[in-house]
Design a protein around this motif. Structure first.
Motif, PDB file in Angstrom:
ATOM      1  N   PRO A  24       0.872  -1.256  -0.010  1.00 51.14           N
ATOM      2  CA  PRO A  24       0.046   0.001   0.051  1.00 51.14           C
ATOM      3  C   PRO A  24       0.844   1.338   0.057  1.00 51.14           C
ATOM      4  CG  PRO A  24      -0.175  -0.915   2.353  1.00 51.14           C
ATOM      5  CD  PRO A  24       0.757  -2.025   1.122  1.00 51.14           C
ATOM      6  N   MET A  25       0.510   2.049  -0.918  1.00 52.49           N
ATOM      7  CA  MET A  25       1.490   3.452  -0.993  1.00 52.49           C
ATOM      8  C   MET A  25       0.534   4.668  -1.406  1.00 52.49           C
ATOM      9  SD  MET A  25       4.767   2.220  -2.901  1.00 52.49           S
ATOM     10  CE  MET A  25       3.977   0.885  -3.805  1.00 52.49           C
ATOM     11  N   CYS A  26       0.258   5.601  -0.354  1.00 52.91           N
ATOM     12  CA  CYS A  26      -0.474   6.843  -0.406  1.00 52.91           C
ATOM     13  C   CYS A  26      -0.040   7.565  -1.508  1.00 52.91           C
ATOM     14  CB  CYS A  26      -0.125   7.858   0.815  1.00 52.91           C
ATOM     15  SG  CYS A  26      -1.036   7.276   2.073  1.00 52.91           S
ATOM     16  N   MET A  27      -0.852   7.844  -2.471  1.00 56.52           N
ATOM     17  CA  MET A  27      -0.622   8.499  -3.889  1.00 56.52           C
ATOM     18  C   MET A  27      -0.811   9.869  -3.770  1.00 56.52           C
ATOM     19  SD  MET A  27       1.085   6.851  -5.976  1.00 56.52           S
ATOM     20  CE  MET A  27       2.183   6.098  -4.474  1.00 56.52           C
ATOM     21  N   VAL A 163      -6.299  -3.799   7.661  1.00 58.63           N
ATOM     22  CA  VAL A 163      -6.481  -3.055   8.775  1.00 58.63           C
ATOM     23  C   VAL A 163      -4.974  -2.253   8.922  1.00 58.63           C
ATOM     24  CG1 VAL A 163      -6.889  -2.586  11.084  1.00 58.63           C
ATOM     25  CG2 VAL A 163      -8.469  -3.960   9.775  1.00 58.63           C
ATOM     26  N   HIS A 164      -4.874  -1.058   8.862  1.00 61.54           N
ATOM     27  CA  HIS A 164      -3.640  -0.606   9.161  1.00 61.54           C
ATOM     28  C   HIS A 164      -3.348  -0.097  10.525  1.00 61.54           C
ATOM     29  CE1 HIS A 164       0.154   1.615   8.172  1.00 61.54           C
ATOM     30  NE2 HIS A 164      -0.476   2.644   7.699  1.00 61.54           N
ATOM     31  N   ALA A 165      -2.368  -1.002  11.466  1.00 57.01           N
ATOM     32  CA  ALA A 165      -2.322  -0.835  12.676  1.00 57.01           C
ATOM     33  C   ALA A 165      -0.673  -0.465  12.795  1.00 57.01           C
ATOM     34  CB  ALA A 165      -2.561  -2.083  13.518  1.00 57.01           C
ATOM     35  N   ALA A 166      -0.128   0.109  11.804  1.00 59.37           N
ATOM     36  CA  ALA A 166       1.495   0.385  11.608  1.00 59.37           C
ATOM     37  C   ALA A 166       1.610   1.841  11.656  1.00 59.37           C
ATOM     38  CB  ALA A 166       1.874  -0.511  10.593  1.00 59.37           C
ATOM     39  N   HIS A 167       3.014   2.119  11.524  1.00 60.78           N
ATOM     40  CA  HIS A 167       3.534   3.231  11.263  1.00 60.78           C
ATOM     41  C   HIS A 167       3.087   4.604  12.021  1.00 60.78           C
ATOM     42  CE1 HIS A 167       3.933   1.391   6.870  1.00 60.78           C
ATOM     43  NE2 HIS A 167       4.785   0.818   7.984  1.00 60.78           N
ATOM     44  N   GLY A 168       2.676   4.582  13.140  1.00 56.11           N
ATOM     45  CA  GLY A 168       2.532   5.385  14.003  1.00 56.11           C
ATOM     46  C   GLY A 168       1.222   6.143  14.050  1.00 56.11           C
ATOM     47  N   VAL A 214      -3.770  -7.727   8.663  1.00 58.52           N
ATOM     48  CA  VAL A 214      -3.586  -6.461   9.444  1.00 58.52           C
ATOM     49  C   VAL A 214      -1.970  -5.983   9.324  1.00 58.52           C
ATOM     50  CG1 VAL A 214      -3.061  -5.789  12.187  1.00 58.52           C
ATOM     51  CG2 VAL A 214      -4.931  -7.160  11.290  1.00 58.52           C
ATOM     52  N   ARG A 215      -1.703  -4.937   9.197  1.00 56.50           N
ATOM     53  CA  ARG A 215      -0.287  -4.183   8.894  1.00 56.50           C
ATOM     54  C   ARG A 215       0.142  -3.770  10.220  1.00 56.50           C
ATOM     55  NH1 ARG A 215       3.179  -1.008   4.429  1.00 56.50           N
ATOM     56  NH2 ARG A 215       3.266  -3.203   3.773  1.00 56.50           N
ATOM     57  N   ILE A 216       1.278  -4.297  10.750  1.00 52.32           N
ATOM     58  CA  ILE A 216       1.733  -3.779  12.129  1.00 52.32           C
ATOM     59  C   ILE A 216       3.152  -3.175  12.028  1.00 52.32           C
ATOM     60  CG2 ILE A 216       0.521  -5.714  13.363  1.00 52.32           C
ATOM     61  CD1 ILE A 216       3.704  -7.042  13.291  1.00 52.32           C
ATOM     62  N   ALA A 282       5.850 -10.252   3.856  1.00 56.13           N
ATOM     63  CA  ALA A 282       7.285  -9.629   4.188  1.00 56.13           C
ATOM     64  C   ALA A 282       7.204  -8.448   3.418  1.00 56.13           C
ATOM     65  CB  ALA A 282       8.506 -10.618   3.998  1.00 56.13           C
ATOM     66  N   VAL A 283       7.675  -7.379   3.934  1.00 56.46           N
ATOM     67  CA  VAL A 283       7.789  -6.182   3.206  1.00 56.46           C
ATOM     68  C   VAL A 283       9.272  -5.257   3.604  1.00 56.46           C
ATOM     69  CG1 VAL A 283       6.654  -4.952   4.873  1.00 56.46           C
ATOM     70  CG2 VAL A 283       6.601  -3.855   2.631  1.00 56.46           C
ATOM     71  N   GLY A 284       9.393  -4.645   2.843  1.00 53.65           N
ATOM     72  CA  GLY A 284      10.717  -3.602   3.108  1.00 53.65           C
ATOM     73  C   GLY A 284      12.012  -3.915   2.205  1.00 53.65           C
ATOM     74  N   LEU A 285      12.311  -3.181   1.291  1.00 48.11           N
ATOM     75  CA  LEU A 285      13.623  -3.285   0.543  1.00 48.11           C
ATOM     76  C   LEU A 285      13.669  -4.911   0.106  1.00 48.11           C
ATOM     77  CD1 LEU A 285      16.057  -0.971   2.114  1.00 48.11           C
ATOM     78  CD2 LEU A 285      14.941  -0.607  -0.006  1.00 48.11           C
ATOM     79  N   ILE A 286      12.478  -5.053  -0.593  1.00 52.18           N
ATOM     80  CA  ILE A 286      12.608  -6.505  -1.324  1.00 52.18           C
ATOM     81  C   ILE A 286      12.729  -6.044  -2.795  1.00 52.18           C
ATOM     82  CG2 ILE A 286      11.447  -8.646  -1.730  1.00 52.18           C
ATOM     83  CD1 ILE A 286      10.070  -8.379   1.162  1.00 52.18           C
ATOM     84  N   VAL A 304       5.217 -11.637  -0.478  1.00 50.47           N
ATOM     85  CA  VAL A 304       6.092 -10.612  -0.266  1.00 50.47           C
ATOM     86  C   VAL A 304       5.162  -9.378  -0.852  1.00 50.47           C
ATOM     87  CG1 VAL A 304       8.097 -11.879  -0.521  1.00 50.47           C
ATOM     88  CG2 VAL A 304       6.877 -10.989  -2.642  1.00 50.47           C
ATOM     89  N   LEU A 305       5.612  -8.497  -0.104  1.00 47.18           N
ATOM     90  CA  LEU A 305       4.823  -7.001  -0.618  1.00 47.18           C
ATOM     91  C   LEU A 305       6.092  -6.135  -1.016  1.00 47.18           C
ATOM     92  CD1 LEU A 305       3.158  -7.805   2.316  1.00 47.18           C
ATOM     93  CD2 LEU A 305       1.738  -6.211   1.118  1.00 47.18           C
ATOM     94  N   VAL A 306       5.768  -5.467  -2.421  1.00 48.75           N
ATOM     95  CA  VAL A 306       6.797  -4.797  -2.975  1.00 48.75           C
ATOM     96  C   VAL A 306       6.244  -3.395  -3.175  1.00 48.75           C
ATOM     97  CG1 VAL A 306       8.274  -4.497  -5.192  1.00 48.75           C
ATOM     98  CG2 VAL A 306       7.731  -6.894  -4.333  1.00 48.75           C
TER      99      VAL A 306
END
Ligand SMILES: Cc1cc2nc3c(=O)[nH]c(=O)nc-3n(C[C@H](O)[C@H](O)[C@H](O)COP(=O)(O)O)c2cc1C
Length: 358
Positions: A24-27, A163-168, A214-216, A282-286, A304-306
């Motif tokens: 997911p990426m806000c545009m 459900v977005h439960a991450a990133h502050g 759920v994203r944590i 798994a996500v992040g610099l993949i 994997v999430l890219v």
């Protein structure tokens, strides 16, 4: 070698043509009321055409006081459903599953026209806006907004809700001792800090019988904050509540510089998968097919999430397949376009959802 990355996976009865998801990426390309625009149709449709198994939309705010920034998509009003339905259809038309991330920015509200809310009246950083601490009534209202968002996601025809439960943002703010200093039943112990997230998940699950992610943020990178071990505790409860997959990201609760490197968030996905016995993402610099294949083959995650690589290359799924020497077919239009024979044929039927050749 046949690549595991391209093996279909079924989650709660829904089949995905491969294990690659667009992260997911806000545009910031919606109108000021959060409606879908032509940009979204082209941008997300291109990644579906490009071969991803799941295209996860950016955060859709569940309330007008929840956007992360101007131009975020909204899902707080019934009049959002029409555009979201077109968008889900455009993604599915090209063989991918359509996911929608639902969230609330909490104290990191990114627009000026509303007042930020949070578990406690603590700013994100010195100089940031001081949020209002949610009352018990206010908490109920947000939970209800998540429930209604699930109803709208279903009406729009999505295949997955995350459900977005991450990133502050708001749900993470309740989970983390850094931002949650409440002394009522929503603060203190793991059980109390989890209570709000529990209520949100129950509300969404009550309306939604499809795959629920759920994203944590598995680690807060701050003294006194959550670590992956805390998310093993929360993850067990999520599993009991019928969450299908935990998407393990990190950070965002405090202004801390994160030292990121390839697969840096994968160990948390692996730990939660093993200790909780739940599917993880798994996500992040993949960045490469080989890296993604290693993660899946070694049982460190299920998908994997890219993110940024898929911004650079909408056809990342095909690029990675070439690298793994298991090429996948291009969209059928690309193979036949222009032949006299094709022009003489009746229109092509809609691509089947599970096909790799959409
Ligand atoms: C432009 C941009 C917008 C993002 N917006 C969101 C978002 O709406 N929701 C979310 O959970 N993560 C968001 N992220 C984080 C990504 O989903 C992803 O977790 C992060 O970029 C790391 O993956 P990558 O290294 O493959 O890009 C965003 C990232 C970028 C670059």
């Amino acid at each position: 070698m046949s690549a595991m990355l391209y093996e279909p996976i079924t989650i709660r009865g829904t089949e995905f043509r491969n294990r690659i998801a667009m992260s997911p990426m806000c545009m910031h390309s919606a109108d000021s009321h959060g409606h879908v625009s032509d940009f979204h149709l082209v941008h997300y449709g291109a990644r579906a055409l490009g071969g991803a198994g799941l295209v996860m939309l950016e955060t859709n705010s569940v309330l007008p006081n929840g956007p992360i920034g101007p131009g975020d998509l909204g899902i707080w009003d019934d009049d959002h459903v029409e555009g979201l339905s077109r968008l889900a259809g455009a993604i599915q038309r090209f063989g991918a599953r359509a996911g929608v991330q639902i969230g609330h920015a909490g104290r990191q509200l990114g627009i000026d026209s509303a007042t930020p809310v949070a578990p406690s009246a603590l700013p994100f950083a010195p100089g940031s806006r001081v949020p209002e601490a949610l009352t018990a009534e206010g908490i109920k209202d947000v939970v209800e907004a998540f429930r209604k968002a699930a109803v709208r996601a279903k009406a729009a025809g999505f295949d997955v809700i995350e459900v977005h439960a991450a990133h502050g943002y708001l749900l993470h703010e309740f989970l983390s001792p850094i931002s949650n200093r409440r002394t009522d039943e929503y603060g203190g112990s793991h059980e109390n800090r989890y209570r709000f997230v529990r209520e949100v998940i129950d509300a969404v699950r009550g309306e939604w019988d499809g795959p629920l992610f759920v994203r944590i943020s598995s680690t807060d990178y701050s003294e006194g904050g959550n670590t992956p071990a805390d998310h093993v505790v929360f993850g067990r409860w999520m599993k009991e509540q019928g969450v299908d997959l935990i998407d393990a990201s990190s950070g965002g609760i405090a202004p801390v510089k994160v030292d990121s490197y390839p697969s840096y968030q994968v160990p948390a996905a692996e730990l939660i998968r093993r200790e909780v016995g739940i599917r993880t993402g798994a996500v992040g610099l993949i960045e490469s097919g080989r890296q993604a294949e290693e993660i899946l083959r070694n049982g460190r995650a299920d998908i994997v999430l890219v993110g940024r690589e898929m911004l650079k290359d909408p056809f990342w799924a095909r690029t990675a397949a070439d690298e793994l020497r298991t090429p996948i077919a291009p969209p059928q239009q690309y193979t036949r376009y222009g032949s006299a024979w094709q022009r003489s044929q009746p229109p092509l039927p809609a691509a089947p959802l599970a096909a790799t050749t959409a």
